[in-house]
Design a protein around this motif. Structure first.
Motif, PDB file in Angstrom:
ATOM      1  N   ALA A 178       0.835  -1.201   0.000  1.00  0.00           N
ATOM      2  CA  ALA A 178       0.000   0.000   0.000  1.00  0.00           C
ATOM      3  C   ALA A 178       0.873   1.255   0.000  1.00  0.00           C
ATOM      4  N   ALA A 179       1.979   1.212   0.774  1.00  0.00           N
ATOM      5  CA  ALA A 179       2.889   2.362   0.820  1.00  0.00           C
ATOM      6  C   ALA A 179       3.524   2.583  -0.553  1.00  0.00           C
ATOM      7  N   CYS A 180       3.866   1.495  -1.238  1.00  0.00           N
ATOM      8  CA  CYS A 180       4.463   1.605  -2.579  1.00  0.00           C
ATOM      9  C   CYS A 180       3.465   2.222  -3.550  1.00  0.00           C
ATOM     10  N   SER A 181       2.240   1.715  -3.529  1.00  0.00           N
ATOM     11  CA  SER A 181       1.233   2.250  -4.445  1.00  0.00           C
ATOM     12  C   SER A 181       0.997   3.736  -4.165  1.00  0.00           C
ATOM     13  N   ALA A 182       1.009   4.102  -2.889  1.00  0.00           N
ATOM     14  CA  ALA A 182       0.775   5.503  -2.519  1.00  0.00           C
ATOM     15  C   ALA A 182       1.908   6.408  -2.996  1.00  0.00           C
ATOM     16  N   ALA A 183       3.110   5.844  -3.153  1.00  0.00           N
ATOM     17  CA  ALA A 183       4.260   6.655  -3.566  1.00  0.00           C
ATOM     18  C   ALA A 183       4.325   6.853  -5.083  1.00  0.00           C
ATOM     19  N   ARG A 243       0.080   0.729 -13.303  1.00  0.00           N
ATOM     20  CA  ARG A 243       1.418   0.887 -12.729  1.00  0.00           C
ATOM     21  C   ARG A 243       1.345   0.984 -11.200  1.00  0.00           C
ATOM     22  N   THR A 244       0.342   1.697 -10.707  1.00  0.00           N
ATOM     23  CA  THR A 244       0.202   1.898  -9.269  1.00  0.00           C
ATOM     24  C   THR A 244      -0.028   0.574  -8.555  1.00  0.00           C
ATOM     25  N   ARG A 245      -0.869  -0.243  -9.160  1.00  0.00           N
ATOM     26  CA  ARG A 245      -1.178  -1.537  -8.572  1.00  0.00           C
ATOM     27  C   ARG A 245       0.019  -2.492  -8.642  1.00  0.00           C
ATOM     28  N   VAL A 246       0.630  -2.532  -9.834  1.00  0.00           N
ATOM     29  CA  VAL A 246       1.744  -3.466 -10.034  1.00  0.00           C
ATOM     30  C   VAL A 246       2.943  -3.111  -9.139  1.00  0.00           C
ATOM     31  N   ALA A 247       3.117  -1.839  -8.830  1.00  0.00           N
ATOM     32  CA  ALA A 247       4.224  -1.435  -7.941  1.00  0.00           C
ATOM     33  C   ALA A 247       4.137  -2.199  -6.628  1.00  0.00           C
ATOM     34  N   GLY A 248       2.950  -2.289  -6.067  1.00  0.00           N
ATOM     35  CA  GLY A 248       2.768  -3.007  -4.795  1.00  0.00           C
ATOM     36  C   GLY A 248       3.019  -4.498  -4.949  1.00  0.00           C
ATOM     37  N   VAL A 249       2.519  -5.049  -6.043  1.00  0.00           N
ATOM     38  CA  VAL A 249       2.676  -6.493  -6.282  1.00  0.00           C
ATOM     39  C   VAL A 249       4.157  -6.861  -6.434  1.00  0.00           C
TER      40      VAL A 249
END
Ligand SMILES: Cc1cc2nc3c(=O)[nH]c(=O)nc-3n(C[C@H](O)[C@H](O)[C@H](O)COP(=O)(O)OP(=O)(O)OC[C@H]3O[C@@H](n4cnc5c(N)ncnc54)[C@H](O)[C@@H]3O)c2cc1C
Ligand code: FES
Ligand code: FES
Lengths: 285, 162
Positions: free
Chosen positions: A244-249, A263-269
């Protein structure tokens, strides 16, 4: 265009400082030559750094590793000690381009080219790597995340170049990893890249650094993501919090290779997967 | 345009040429040295048709400046056959019909040789990764991969005999 291939850093810097027109450092040329061929740049001077001996060395030092700015990714891959200490940095450098590109490309060039999607940069940022920057009148050592200021933009002065990239000495029970998502399996630009570096103490994460590529104008270090991991054994809750922190960044672009949402979703994954690999490499269970 | 004199070695022979400083090694090989095996498919490092080795490492000659060749050793497709005797890779490309128009072929051969010199028994996956920097728009990759596998086998046999 004037082409120079000095044999010392001092000469190289003097050449850059002395040029009134446009001057470029030439490392592997895998970005620069493409721009030259496409007539995107018209250099007055190119300073080839590949004949400078210190720039062709990988040295194990008291404080870690010093990687010369002209060392190719292929050579990095052949260095066993480096691969053992920093497998994530090496795997990121080894993802750049084809075998042909690998023979030439450098991590310093990958950094100085300042692409938001540069593959080795998140791994270097997560590793806490520093750049040894040499100018005409002074030499300074700066964190790699202070070099790139925006797409295609760096904080280097005209007479400055990167002589080497340093990696810190590795504490026991440490591991790092880099993963990127691309639509193909090879030869493509990262839609998202993520690097995680961590150190364990008594089986739990003691320190961590998480960096993302291709989701913002520059590579971003995400301290909140690292904090989510510290004190844990990467249980599901910690991983969810980190993702969640990654997606928020993320502050990504929307293009044919990936939408903002994607991209936002995949960052967290990717961050979750990279963290697990780094944890395992550190000997975590 | 500034020109520079360059002394280098191409396929084992000492060579000198003068070239504009911003000329690619590919153009020098083709236009000045008459070595037209390496091709320009893209000029941007994507297709591998211009592959040669520089000090033993596989590179795209379109992304190398001619002046960078000073004092280095270059090998091109023209140096691959031993006189009239084709290299096992060349023979297997013919036998496996691994080419049609042939534009990509010199690049594939040089890249495949670079792979087999390092790794005499690559897996199919290793071959596909090693050749990912070479594009073919007519033949498709399967026949090329089969030809490399067959040549690797031939070369292993040859080295055992020696
Ligand atoms: C076919 C192809 C595929 C590619 N795939 C990828 C990929 O998958 N991932 C990826 O991240 N990149 C990729 N790239 C881009 C490129 O290969 C990398 O960015 C590479 O790391 C650049 O390194 P270089 O040494 O070739 O840099 P160069 O082209 O020599 O230089 C790049 C820029 O940095 C500057 N520079 C170089 N070294 C220094 C220095 N020491 N000090 C100061 N400035 C310097 C140059 O002046 C130039 O502006 C690809 C390129 C090609 C052609
Ligand atoms: S012409 Fe050099 S890679 Fe395509
Ligand atoms: S045979 Fe035509 S491109 Fe490969």
């Amino acid at each position: 265009m004037r082409y120079e291939s000095p044999t010392t850093t001092k000469e190289a810097v003097a050449l850059l400082a002395g040029e009134k027109g446009s001057a470029y450092v030439l490392a592997g040329g895998t970005d620069l030559m493409v721009r030259l061929r496409m007539d995107l740049i018209e250099p007055d001077l190119m300073v080839d750094i590949k004949r400078i001996p210190v720039m062709n060395e990988v040295k194990k030092t008291a404080t870690g590793f010093k990687i010369g700015a002209a060392v190719s990714s292929a050579e990095l891959g052949e260095n066993k000690a480096l691969g053992k200490a920093w497998p994530g940095v090496v795997e990121a450098a080894r993802l750049i381009g084809s075998d042909q590109v690998q023979s030439r490309c450098t991590i310093a060039g990958n950094l100085c080219n300042a692409s938001p999607a540069a593959d080795s940069v998140p791994a270097l940022v997560a590793a806490g790597a520093k750049a040894v920057v040499v100018g005409k009148s002074k030499r300074r050592t700066v964190a790699v995340d202070k070099i790139v200021t925006g797409p295609g933009e760096t904080s280097l002065a005209k007479d400055e170049l990167v002589e080497a990239i340093t990696l810190p000495k590795r504490a026991a029970r440490s591991g790092d990893a880099y993963l990127r998502f691309i639509p193909r399996t090879e030869m493509d630009i990262a839609v998202v890249g993520c690097a995680v570096s961590l150190t364990l103490a008594r089986g739990v994460v003691k320190t961590a650094r998480v960096a993302l590529g291709a989701v913002a104008p520059t590579v971003v270090l995400v301290p909140e993501a690292a904090r989510a991991l510290i004190g844990t054994k990467l249980d599901d809750n910690a991983l969810e919090k980190m993702a969640a922190a990654c997606s928020a960044a993320c502050d990504p672009i929307d293009d044919k290779r990936g939408t903002i949402e994607y991209r936002t979703r995949v960052a967290g994954v990717l961050a979750k997967r990279a963290a697990k690999i780094a944890f395992e490499r550190a000997g975590g269970k | 345009m500034a020109s520079q004199l360059v002394s280098t070695t191409v396929n084992g022979d000492p060579v000198q040429f003068a070239c504009p400083t911003d000329e690619s090694l590919l153009n020098v090989l083709r236009d000045q040295l008459g070595l037209t095996g390496a091709k320009e498919g893209c000029g941007t490092g994507d297709c591998g048709a211009c592959s040669v080795t520089l000090d033993g490492r596989l590179v795209c000659s379109c992304l190398v400046l001619g002046v960078e060749a000073e004092g280095r050793e270059i090998s091109t497709i023209e140096g691959m056959a031993d006189g009239d005797k084709l290299h096992p890779l060349q023979q297997q490309f013919i036998d496996n019909a691994a080419l049609q128009c042939g534009v990509c072929t010199p690049g594939f051969l040089v890249a495949a040789k670079a792979l087999l010199d390092k790794n005499p028994s690559p897996t199919e996956e290793e071959i596909r990764y090693a050749l990912a920097g070479n594009l073919c728009r007519c033949t498709g990759y399967d026949k090329i991969v089969r030809a490399v596998q067959a040549a690797a086998k031939d070369m292993r046999k040859l080295s055992k005999k020696r």
